[in-house]
Design a protein around this motif. Structure first.
Motif, PDB file in Angstrom:
ATOM      1  N   MET B  79       0.831  -1.203   0.000  1.00 37.57           N
ATOM      2  CA  MET B  79       0.000   0.000   0.000  1.00 37.57           C
ATOM      3  C   MET B  79       0.866   1.253   0.000  1.00 37.57           C
ATOM      4  SD  MET B  79      -1.732  -0.710   3.706  1.00 37.57           S
ATOM      5  CE  MET B  79      -0.849  -1.442   5.068  1.00 37.57           C
ATOM      6  N   GLY B  80       2.108   1.079  -0.457  1.00 38.40           N
ATOM      7  CA  GLY B  80       3.012   2.220  -0.515  1.00 38.40           C
ATOM      8  C   GLY B  80       4.156   2.089   0.452  1.00 38.40           C
ATOM      9  N   ALA B 246       0.639  -0.213 -13.232  1.00 40.64           N
ATOM     10  CA  ALA B 246       0.358  -0.836 -11.933  1.00 40.64           C
ATOM     11  C   ALA B 246      -1.148  -1.006 -11.785  1.00 40.64           C
ATOM     12  CB  ALA B 246       0.903   0.032 -10.802  1.00 40.64           C
ATOM     13  N   PHE B 248      -4.314  -1.226  -9.657  1.00 43.18           N
ATOM     14  CA  PHE B 248      -5.020  -1.034  -8.395  1.00 43.18           C
ATOM     15  C   PHE B 248      -6.382  -1.712  -8.525  1.00 43.18           C
ATOM     16  CE2 PHE B 248      -1.915   2.268  -8.871  1.00 43.18           C
ATOM     17  CZ  PHE B 248      -1.350   2.360  -7.611  1.00 43.18           C
ATOM     18  N   LEU B 250      -9.247  -0.580  -8.568  1.00 39.72           N
ATOM     19  CA  LEU B 250     -10.144   0.139  -9.471  1.00 39.72           C
ATOM     20  C   LEU B 250      -9.742  -0.011 -10.940  1.00 39.72           C
ATOM     21  CD1 LEU B 250     -12.627   1.696  -8.669  1.00 39.72           C
ATOM     22  CD2 LEU B 250     -11.271   3.789  -8.569  1.00 39.72           C
ATOM     23  N   ASP B 251      -8.551  -0.548 -11.179  1.00 37.29           N
ATOM     24  CA  ASP B 251      -8.083  -0.696 -12.562  1.00 37.29           C
ATOM     25  C   ASP B 251      -8.392  -2.070 -13.142  1.00 37.29           C
ATOM     26  OD1 ASP B 251      -7.050   1.822 -12.264  1.00 37.29           O
ATOM     27  OD2 ASP B 251      -5.057   1.098 -11.692  1.00 37.29           O
ATOM     28  N   ALA B 377      -9.348   9.048   3.855  1.00 33.06           N
ATOM     29  CA  ALA B 377      -9.196   9.665   2.538  1.00 33.06           C
ATOM     30  C   ALA B 377      -8.032   9.058   1.747  1.00 33.06           C
ATOM     31  CB  ALA B 377      -9.030  11.175   2.662  1.00 33.06           C
ATOM     32  N   MET B 379      -6.148   7.792  -1.377  1.00 38.38           N
ATOM     33  CA  MET B 379      -6.257   8.429  -2.697  1.00 38.38           C
ATOM     34  C   MET B 379      -7.190   7.624  -3.612  1.00 38.38           C
ATOM     35  SD  MET B 379      -4.715  11.217  -3.343  1.00 38.38           S
ATOM     36  CE  MET B 379      -5.838  12.101  -4.384  1.00 38.38           C
ATOM     37  N   GLU B 380      -7.120   6.319  -3.513  1.00 35.48           N
ATOM     38  CA  GLU B 380      -8.045   5.467  -4.285  1.00 35.48           C
ATOM     39  C   GLU B 380      -9.245   5.157  -3.407  1.00 35.48           C
ATOM     40  OE1 GLU B 380      -8.147   0.969  -6.297  1.00 35.48           O
ATOM     41  OE2 GLU B 380      -6.868   1.367  -4.599  1.00 35.48           O
ATOM     42  N   PRO B 381     -10.443   5.571  -3.806  1.00 38.69           N
ATOM     43  CA  PRO B 381     -11.605   5.286  -2.964  1.00 38.69           C
ATOM     44  C   PRO B 381     -11.861   3.782  -2.867  1.00 38.69           C
ATOM     45  CG  PRO B 381     -12.136   6.867  -4.707  1.00 38.69           C
ATOM     46  CD  PRO B 381     -10.791   6.297  -5.025  1.00 38.69           C
ATOM     47  N   LEU B 427      -2.746  -1.444  -3.462  1.00 40.19           N
ATOM     48  CA  LEU B 427      -3.698  -0.612  -2.726  1.00 40.19           C
ATOM     49  C   LEU B 427      -3.335   0.853  -2.947  1.00 40.19           C
ATOM     50  CD1 LEU B 427      -3.676  -3.434  -1.241  1.00 40.19           C
ATOM     51  CD2 LEU B 427      -4.259  -2.180   0.837  1.00 40.19           C
ATOM     52  N   GLY B 428      -4.295   1.646  -3.384  1.00 45.62           N
ATOM     53  CA  GLY B 428      -4.046   3.084  -3.534  1.00 45.62           C
ATOM     54  C   GLY B 428      -4.185   3.777  -2.195  1.00 45.62           C
ATOM     55  N   GLY B 429      -3.330   3.354  -1.279  1.00 40.61           N
ATOM     56  CA  GLY B 429      -3.374   3.829   0.111  1.00 40.61           C
ATOM     57  C   GLY B 429      -4.215   2.891   0.955  1.00 40.61           C
ATOM     58  N   PHE B 431      -3.761   2.847   5.150  1.00 38.42           N
ATOM     59  CA  PHE B 431      -3.848   3.677   6.372  1.00 38.42           C
ATOM     60  C   PHE B 431      -4.830   3.115   7.392  1.00 38.42           C
ATOM     61  CE2 PHE B 431      -3.396   6.803   2.719  1.00 38.42           C
ATOM     62  CZ  PHE B 431      -2.012   6.782   2.729  1.00 38.42           C
TER      63      PHE B 431
END
Ligand code: FES
Ligand code: FES
Lengths: 157, 757
Positions: B79-80, B246, B248, B250-251, B377, B379-381, B427-429, B431
């Motif tokens: 996730m980064g 990459a 995610f 959503l992609d 929040a 970045m990727e919902p 994972l687009g974030g 947290f």
């Protein structure tokens, strides 16, 4: 409508006001361009229209007819990554990576306009959100790319 | 993880392999046990091998193909935080291969991949022995990424995975050459005969090596011999993340896939009864289906995300139980009440605090601190793609806990677990938000409505922000007695907030949910302060509300670090002692803390401030000690530029210093966003912030330069994703105090008229 994207012509049957973002992502499967907010606030959806950075989540697809659209998938040329992309590797910029397409497109457009931007220029031009907080490396990478004489090798790894 | 169409929808041709055991384990002593425990223990060593790639599986983590390509199963979510690079470094160190040559896949949530550290806080070693608890957690299994635990959990397991595979490869080569293994060595993907310099590639040896058992567990390298661990190896995911390839969640794009958009009830506790304008919505272009999920929201399925969003926006919903009462003001009233009532739990009670407070002499301090709810929040919902077909289920999702996804899909789709297959994307974030079950459940229910069709279920930014599991709003009253020598005679704190661990685990893993009074996250960062104090009490009052709260990068430390380290500054100033020296004088028994504090003071040139306004903070969280100094420039009365943040980090043994620097920088920005702008408020039973314009983020122009130094400490590794976050708020507000004499006790700063440029 007919759209010219990364040097190719695509035909799509969509509503005129469908934002370009969703035409790219859902109709053409060009998923490098991301959705982050849908209200032109975060910059994740940035592409170039005739070389100028635009946020596609609020841009009707019809407004891009007759213009050359460049997405993150289209900035490498002849199998060679761009100076910005090289600098991004050298500085190991991405964390989660989700905002990075938009960051890179904004940075590419900045360098086209200002080949050697100051920190103030970067502050003005790069208003994208990175929730992972990669800003410092984005800034450093833009400065590195500005000095790239086509032959920068990664500083690490 | 880039799109690999060969690996796309595999339902039809998917056949599950027989389970195999962790290679190299046999012959290694395991704790003796009987009955069910023995059964669990043997099950813990098994994995299906599904998705690990073609080639010879050396053990649960390593597959080597005849063409010498090496695939690693990395069961933690990327996730980064760099886990697809740092964990391969652990393997590569012992396997003697180049990190850059490794390919990473994300395995299924199976027992050997459990993260037991997340629950035991003990570094496990599957190759030596598992405790009863470790065995149990593995058996469940708990395959999760969170709490900054990935490296600590993998510290022995992945190095031994590499070492045992290497020894097996050496053994096979030695057999073929008919020499003693002592006369062979492994180097850069080859086994070399040291006598005549002949060599085999790993690919030539792997098939045989996969079948043999090594008799003795090899000795791991000493720190001084590390060639890969501790080095700034290039991230394995960096190239995919600069060219848009990459993938995610959503992609994910699949043949015939449809897009679903979620519409939650309009207020907390509301229930959607019916869709009043169903006919109209069904008539909108591209809309295929509308339904009310058993999990609450209405869901619109269409052939394009935007069309589904437009339709969801146009929904006219009949709702029941609409709760217009809840607001930030009503919550504040409840907090006031609880602050004045007896605590539900006194978590620490050392000495006689009341007597020390009321004794003559010294200075009494009392201060009240407050922080608001915060959204993740990412970045990727939130999103999740599911296909349900003929008793099978396939899922593509960026989630922090694949074992949780497995359970949720079983529940939501009714498909048997053995027929559920999970593809964990980037994972687009995360947290902490992506450990939650909601979006997976919704996606499961949407897919069940559309058998045979893959459905990508998605939250718009507005739905994501308004239906989060928030960092709790919290208030804390702190008291101290400081004697004329500047010592802390007594310390007392009373915190009021919702219990994150209780609230969140009741959703994620109810069987693991602690009662609120046992929830350590409520006062972590206060109860574990190490400064010497003679008498000490730490109390907690439980706020009960229907609001969902959850794990948010650095959890309780995110607010308690601000409370504790600001109040320490208040104590220092009241004693007339420099805040750095005040802290230092109370760390005589904690040399690692003192060393970090000294380091960050040195980095920031604390003793020679010139015209700079500096603030300092020191917090240990997730096993790592981080000291931060904020360097502030005053521009107007309440207008500042945060020029620089200095960070000193003791995370024990470290794996990738470049990734650590990035994580600390990211952690600082995350904490800074909260300190400057972060606030979720409630009115009429709903969240008022909808999107980034109302929930602002630190951006390039405000982001300071962040300098990071890592201490050289040969101890077990600590976490790194979260510990950078807690110290920034107090470091910053302590700097504001030195600049203005104003003590900031409530966040976010912009709400109280502060401006940052
Ligand atoms: S998605 Fe377009 S600016 Fe955020
Ligand atoms: S790298 Fe994660 S949002 Fe920017």
């Amino acid at each position: 409508m007919e759209l010219s994207i990364n040097g190719r012509i695509y035909k799509v049957e969509v509503e005129e006001h469908m934002p370009l973002l969703w035409v790219l992502r859902d109709e053409l499967n060009l998923t490098g361009t991301k959705y982050g907010c849908g209200v032109a606030s975060c910059g994740s959806c940035t592409v170039h229209l005739d070389g100028v950075a635009v946020r596609t989540c609020t841009l009707p697809a019809s407004a891009s007819i007759g213009k050359e659209i460049t997405t993150v998938e289209g900035i490498s040329r002849d199998g060679k990554i761009s100076a910005i992309q090289r600098a991004w590797i050298a500085h190991q910029v991405p964390q989660c990576g989700y905002c990075q397409s938009g960051m890179i497109m904004a940075a590419e457009a900045l360098l086209r306009e200002k080949p050697d931007p100051t920190d103030e220029d970067i502050d003005q031009a790069i208003t994208n959100i990175c929730r992972c907080g990669t800003y410092q490396r984005v800034r450093a990478a833009i400065h590195t790319a500005a000095k790239d004489d086509e032959d920068v090798s990664p500083v690490i790894g | 993880m880039a799109k690999d169409n060969k690996e796309r929808s595999t339902l039809k041709k998917w056949s599950r392999r027989a389970f195999i055991g962790v290679g190299g384990l046999a012959g290694v002593g395991l704790v003796a046990g009987v009955g069910g425990y023995m059964y669990m223990k043997s099950a813990v060593r098994k994995y299906s091998g599904y998705g690990l790639g073609d080639g010879n599986t050396m053990n649960a983590w390593i597959t080597i193909a005849p063409d010498n390509s090496i695939t690693l199963a990395i069961p933690r979510a990327e996730m980064g935080q760099g886990v697809y690079t740092s964990l391969p470094q652990l393997v590569a160190e012992e396997l003697e291969v180049e990190v850059a040559a490794l390919k990473v896949v994300h395995p299924q949530p199976e027992s050997p991949y459990s993260n037991t550290f997340i629950l035991t806080q003990e570094v496990p070693n599957i190759y030596k022995s598992y405790t009863v608890m470790e065995t149990m957690y593995s058996f469940l299994p708990i395959v999760a990424t969170g709490g900054s635990t990935s490296v600590a959990d993998a510290w022995y397991n992945l190095r031994y995975a590499g070492a045992t595979a290497r020894e097996a490869l050496i053994q096979v080569a030695a057999n073929r050459w008919n020499v003693d293994p002592q006369n062979c060595r492994a180097e850069n993907g080859h086994v070399i005969n040291t006598g005549n310099q002949e060599r085999f590639t790993y690919g030539e040896l792997a098939e045989d090596a996969a079948t043999i058992e090594i008799k003795e567990l090899p000795k791991l390298k000493d720190r001084k011999d590390f060639k890969v661990i501790g080095k700034p190896v290039q991230r394995l995911d960096v190239v995919e993340k600069i060219d848009g390839s990459a993938e995610f969640g959503l992609d994910v794009r699949l043949d015939g896939m449809l897009y679903a958009v979620v519409k939650h009830p309009s207020t907390i506790g509301g229930k959607i009864l019916s869709i009043r304008n169903e006919d109209r919505i069904m008539g909108m272009r591209g809309v295929k289906k509308i339904f009310i999920s058993e999990y609450g929201p209405a869901i619109v399925i269409a052939d394009n995300t935007w069309r589904a969003s437009m339709a969801a926006k146009a929904l006219d919903l009949e709702e029941d139980g609409v709760n217009k009462e809840l607001s930030t003001t009503t919550i504040q009233t409840k907090i006031e009440q609880l602050l004045n009532e007896d605590p539900i739990e006194v978590r620490i009670d050392e000495g006689d605090v009341d007597a020390a407070m009321s004794a003559d002499g010294g200075t009494l301090l009392e201060a009240r601190y407050d922080v608001p709810y915060l959204a993740h929040a990412t970045m990727e919902p939130m999103n999740c793609t599911v296909l349900v077909d003929e008793g099978r289920c396939e899922c593509w999702v960026g989630h922090q806990a694949s074992s949780v996804v497995h359970n949720l899909l079983r529940e939501a789709t009714g498909v048997k677990k053995k027929n559920i297959h999970i593809h964990t994307t980037y994972l687009g974030g995360g947290f902490g938000r992506r450990a939650e079950p909601d979006f997976v459940r919704f996606a499961g229910s949407a897919a069940k409505e559309m058998p045979g069709v893959p459905v990508q279920t998605f939250f718009t930014r507005e739905e994501d922000m308004q239906n989060d599991m928030y960092r709790p709003m919290a208030s804390c009253v702190l008291k101290a007695k400081v004697n004329p020598a500047g010592e802390l005679e007594a310390f007392d704190s009373m915190s009021v907030l919702q219990s994150t661990a209780h609230n969140s685990l009741m959703r994620i893993m109810p069987s693991m949910a602690t009662p609120p009074e046992k929830d350590e996250t409520t006062v972590e960062g206060i109860e574990d302060m190490v400064y010497s104090m003679k008498n000490r009490r730490v109390s907690f009052g439980n706020l009960e509300l229907p609001i969902q709260v959850g794990f948010w990068r650095s959890v309780g430390f995110s607010q308690n670090g601000f409370f504790a380290e600001s109040f320490m500054d208040e104590c220092a100033h009241s004693a007339g002692v420099d805040p750095y020296l005040f802290r230092k004088s109370k760390l005589k028994d904690h040399p690692r803390f003192e060393a970090v504090l000294d380091k960050v003071a040195e980095m920031s040139n604390w003793s020679d401030k010139g015209g700079r306004h500096l603030g300092i903070a020191l917090i240990k969280s997730f096993g790592s000690i981080v000291g931060e100094v904020a360097e502030l420039r005053q521009i107007g009365e309440k207008e500042f530029k945060l020029d620089k943040v200095y960070c000193a980090v003791d995370c024990g043994n470290y794996v990738n210093p470049d990734i650590i620097e990035a994580q600390i920088q990211g952690g600082v920005v995350f904490g800074l966003t909260a300190a400057l702008y972060g606030e979720i408020t409630w009115a009429n039973g709903a969240v008022q912030q909808m999107n980034f314009p109302q929930y602002e983020m630190v951006r390039m122009n405000v982001c300071p330069e962040i300098e990071v130094e890592i201490m050289e400490v040969d101890e077990l590794p600590g976490g790194i994703g979260e510990p950078g976050t807690p110290p920034i708020a107090p470091a910053l507000t302590n700097a504001i105090f030195t600049a203005t004499g104003q003590r900031v006790r409530s966040l976010p700063l912009v709400k109280y008229g502060y401006k940052f440029v």
